[in-house]
Design a protein around this motif. Structure first.
Motif, PDB file in Angstrom:
ATOM      1  N   ASN A  89       0.815  -1.214   0.000  1.00 47.66           N
ATOM      2  CA  ASN A  89       0.000   0.000   0.000  1.00 47.66           C
ATOM      3  C   ASN A  89       0.853   1.269   0.000  1.00 47.66           C
ATOM      4  O   ASN A  89       0.773   2.088   0.914  1.00 47.66           O
ATOM      5  N   ARG A  90       1.666   1.408  -1.057  1.00 49.25           N
ATOM      6  CA  ARG A  90       2.436   2.656  -1.246  1.00 49.25           C
ATOM      7  C   ARG A  90       2.283   3.103  -2.695  1.00 49.25           C
ATOM      8  O   ARG A  90       3.270   3.279  -3.412  1.00 49.25           O
ATOM      9  N   SER A  91       1.062   3.289  -3.117  1.00 47.56           N
ATOM     10  CA  SER A  91       0.834   3.608  -4.525  1.00 47.56           C
ATOM     11  C   SER A  91       1.534   4.899  -4.946  1.00 47.56           C
ATOM     12  O   SER A  91       1.938   5.045  -6.108  1.00 47.56           O
ATOM     13  N   GLU A  92       1.703   5.821  -3.999  1.00 44.07           N
ATOM     14  CA  GLU A  92       2.382   7.079  -4.327  1.00 44.07           C
ATOM     15  C   GLU A  92       3.864   6.868  -4.614  1.00 44.07           C
ATOM     16  O   GLU A  92       4.530   7.713  -5.218  1.00 44.07           O
ATOM     17  N   ALA A  93       4.406   5.716  -4.190  1.00 42.99           N
ATOM     18  CA  ALA A  93       5.815   5.380  -4.424  1.00 42.99           C
ATOM     19  C   ALA A  93       5.930   4.086  -5.212  1.00 42.99           C
ATOM     20  O   ALA A  93       6.894   3.333  -5.060  1.00 42.99           O
TER      21      ALA A  93
ATOM     22  N   ALA B   4      -6.258 -19.143   6.677  1.00 39.93           N
ATOM     23  CA  ALA B   4      -6.085 -18.955   5.233  1.00 39.93           C
ATOM     24  C   ALA B   4      -5.486 -20.199   4.586  1.00 39.93           C
ATOM     25  O   ALA B   4      -4.575 -20.828   5.137  1.00 39.93           O
ATOM     26  N   ARG B   5      -5.974 -20.513   3.403  1.00 41.35           N
ATOM     27  CA  ARG B   5      -5.471 -21.649   2.636  1.00 41.35           C
ATOM     28  C   ARG B   5      -4.741 -21.205   1.369  1.00 41.35           C
ATOM     29  O   ARG B   5      -4.037 -22.000   0.749  1.00 41.35           O
ATOM     30  N   VAL B   6      -4.934 -19.948   0.993  1.00 40.54           N
ATOM     31  CA  VAL B   6      -4.276 -19.353  -0.171  1.00 40.54           C
ATOM     32  C   VAL B   6      -3.996 -17.893   0.143  1.00 40.54           C
ATOM     33  O   VAL B   6      -4.795 -17.243   0.824  1.00 40.54           O
ATOM     34  N   ALA B   7      -2.878 -17.373  -0.351  1.00 44.19           N
ATOM     35  CA  ALA B   7      -2.573 -15.956  -0.198  1.00 44.19           C
ATOM     36  C   ALA B   7      -2.340 -15.333  -1.570  1.00 44.19           C
ATOM     37  O   ALA B   7      -1.662 -15.915  -2.418  1.00 44.19           O
ATOM     38  N   ILE B   8      -2.926 -14.167  -1.778  1.00 40.31           N
ATOM     39  CA  ILE B   8      -2.719 -13.383  -2.996  1.00 40.31           C
ATOM     40  C   ILE B   8      -1.935 -12.140  -2.619  1.00 40.31           C
ATOM     41  O   ILE B   8      -2.260 -11.473  -1.631  1.00 40.31           O
ATOM     42  N   ILE B   9      -0.901 -11.822  -3.397  1.00 45.16           N
ATOM     43  CA  ILE B   9      -0.129 -10.597  -3.173  1.00 45.16           C
ATOM     44  C   ILE B   9      -0.307  -9.684  -4.380  1.00 45.16           C
ATOM     45  O   ILE B   9      -0.142 -10.118  -5.528  1.00 45.16           O
ATOM     46  N   THR B  10      -0.643  -8.426  -4.116  1.00 45.25           N
ATOM     47  CA  THR B  10      -0.815  -7.460  -5.202  1.00 45.25           C
ATOM     48  C   THR B  10      -0.377  -6.088  -4.724  1.00 45.25           C
ATOM     49  O   THR B  10       0.063  -5.923  -3.577  1.00 45.25           O
ATOM     50  N   GLY B  11      -0.484  -5.099  -5.608  1.00 41.85           N
ATOM     51  CA  GLY B  11      -0.112  -3.738  -5.262  1.00 41.85           C
ATOM     52  C   GLY B  11      -1.317  -2.814  -5.301  1.00 41.85           C
ATOM     53  O   GLY B  11      -2.265  -3.039  -6.054  1.00 41.85           O
ATOM     54  N   ALA B  12      -1.277  -1.744  -4.500  1.00 42.30           N
ATOM     55  CA  ALA B  12      -2.352  -0.764  -4.505  1.00 42.30           C
ATOM     56  C   ALA B  12      -2.317   0.036  -5.805  1.00 42.30           C
ATOM     57  O   ALA B  12      -1.266   0.240  -6.411  1.00 42.30           O
ATOM     58  N   GLY B  13      -3.493   0.494  -6.227  1.00 41.64           N
ATOM     59  CA  GLY B  13      -3.573   1.275  -7.453  1.00 41.64           C
ATOM     60  C   GLY B  13      -3.556   0.393  -8.687  1.00 41.64           C
ATOM     61  O   GLY B  13      -3.724  -0.821  -8.616  1.00 41.64           O
ATOM     62  N   THR B  14      -3.321   1.034  -9.826  1.00 44.45           N
ATOM     63  CA  THR B  14      -3.348   0.311 -11.099  1.00 44.45           C
ATOM     64  C   THR B  14      -2.044   0.417 -11.882  1.00 44.45           C
ATOM     65  O   THR B  14      -1.893  -0.254 -12.900  1.00 44.45           O
ATOM     66  N   LYS B  15      -1.120   1.239 -11.429  1.00 44.15           N
ATOM     67  CA  LYS B  15       0.099   1.469 -12.204  1.00 44.15           C
ATOM     68  C   LYS B  15       1.230   0.500 -11.869  1.00 44.15           C
ATOM     69  O   LYS B  15       2.024   0.147 -12.739  1.00 44.15           O
ATOM     70  N   ALA B  16       1.310   0.089 -10.611  1.00 43.51           N
ATOM     71  CA  ALA B  16       2.457  -0.731 -10.197  1.00 43.51           C
ATOM     72  C   ALA B  16       2.042  -1.857  -9.265  1.00 43.51           C
ATOM     73  O   ALA B  16       1.243  -1.649  -8.341  1.00 43.51           O
ATOM     74  N   PHE B  17       2.570  -3.030  -9.534  1.00 42.42           N
ATOM     75  CA  PHE B  17       2.546  -4.129  -8.561  1.00 42.42           C
ATOM     76  C   PHE B  17       3.568  -3.804  -7.479  1.00 42.42           C
ATOM     77  O   PHE B  17       3.248  -3.676  -6.309  1.00 42.42           O
ATOM     78  N   CYS B  18       4.807  -3.615  -7.906  1.00 41.67           N
ATOM     79  CA  CYS B  18       5.889  -3.208  -7.006  1.00 41.67           C
ATOM     80  C   CYS B  18       7.092  -2.834  -7.861  1.00 41.67           C
ATOM     81  O   CYS B  18       7.543  -3.636  -8.672  1.00 41.67           O
ATOM     82  N   ALA B  19       7.584  -1.619  -7.662  1.00 40.44           N
ATOM     83  CA  ALA B  19       8.704  -1.129  -8.469  1.00 40.44           C
ATOM     84  C   ALA B  19      10.060  -1.546  -7.915  1.00 40.44           C
ATOM     85  O   ALA B  19      11.090  -1.118  -8.434  1.00 40.44           O
ATOM     86  N   GLY B  20      10.052  -2.376  -6.872  1.00 40.10           N
ATOM     87  CA  GLY B  20      11.315  -2.844  -6.316  1.00 40.10           C
ATOM     88  C   GLY B  20      11.748  -2.032  -5.113  1.00 40.10           C
ATOM     89  O   GLY B  20      10.918  -1.472  -4.389  1.00 40.10           O
ATOM     90  N   ALA B  21      13.043  -1.959  -4.901  1.00 38.31           N
ATOM     91  CA  ALA B  21      13.576  -1.254  -3.742  1.00 38.31           C
ATOM     92  C   ALA B  21      13.232   0.226  -3.802  1.00 38.31           C
ATOM     93  O   ALA B  21      13.088   0.813  -4.879  1.00 38.31           O
TER      94      ALA B  21
END
Length: 258
Positions: A19-23, A47-64
């Motif tokens: 949850n850092r869509s601004e970054a 939980a039996r399954v975990a989903i990982i995603t990013g906030a917003g629509t532009k980035a899943f995760c830009a890395g470090a």
């Protein structure tokens, strides 16, 4: 504001959102610490399954978080890279199946995070890449190891040496991801996939994941022994008996994870 949010769908699906869509959902030290805590809590949940995603629509995760890194000493950089790597390993070692829902750009450590998941799905507009060489460094959270194992050494070398991201369609073609969906379909399709997984026996899911992960890096004879031992863990469970009864009675099983 939480840097990592988690929501439970029908108790059995954990939806983790960076949850850092601004970054661009980049991996700051604080986000990494929160993610570790979230993973620990999920491990103790139903939980039996975990989903990982990013906030917003532009980035899943830009890395470090490179802005955070600019003022660091060499030793601090080393420790930060280790923290990212350790967190990625924790994702990989989560006992339940994991799905990376790549809803936007996944670069550097963001793609390395996705590589640690069991299954990857992607939106049609997303791009993924290990771009570190363009910054005069190399992938440091498992990218040089997991990517070649997934798509083959030659394709991985091309991606890493050029530092050039690939499109969603290219990612599907090279088996980097399993499925591609439109932006509107991605969430529903991913949750449907998670539901399909979660309806199965939870102990069986954990043992199947363990058998695959440990066996893949072993010779065949060792892998078969790992499979045998994991299979045996399912035998004394009440879920196994429930599965047989449900089959006989032509109904859906009601698994309890016991």
């Amino acid at each position: 504001m939480a840097l990592v949010e988690v929501a439970y769908i029908n108790d059995h699906i954990a939806l983790i959102t960076l949850n850092r869509s601004e970054a661009a959902n980049s991996l700051s030290n604080d986000l990494l610490s929160e993610l570790v805590n979230v993973l620990d809590n999920i491990e103790q949940s139903e939980a039996r399954v975990a989903i990982i995603t990013g906030a917003g629509t532009k980035a899943f995760c830009a890395g470090a978080d490179l802005k955070e890194r600019i003022g660091m000493t060499d030793e601090q950089v080393i420790q930060t890279v280790k923290k990212i790597g350790d967190t990625v390993v924790k994702v990989e070692q989560l006992s339940i199946p994991t799905i990376a829902m790549i809803n936007g750009a996944a670069y550097g450590g963001g793609l390395e995070l996705a590589l640690a998941c069991d299954i990857r799905v992607i939106s049609e507009d997303a791009k993924v890449g290990l771009t570190e060489t363009s910054l005069a460094i190399i992938p440091g959270a498992g990218g040089t190891q997991r990517l070649p194992r997934l798509i083959g050494p030659s394709k991985a070398k091309k991606m890493i040496f050029t530092g050039t991201p690939v499109s969603a369609e290219q990612a599907v073609d090279m088996n980097l991801v399993e499925s591609m969906y439109t932006n509107d379909q991605l969430s529903d399709q991913t949750i449907d996939l998670a539901r399909t997984i979660a309806k199965n026996g939870p102990i069986a899911l954990r043992q199947a994941k363990k058998s695959i992960q440990l066996g893949t890096e072993a010779d065949l004879a060792t892998g078969l022994e790992i499979e045998r031992q994991c299979y045996q863990q399912t035998i004394p469970t009440s879920d196994r008996i429930e599965g047989l009864r449900a089959f006989k009675e032509k109904r859906k099983p009601d698994y309890k994870g016991k």
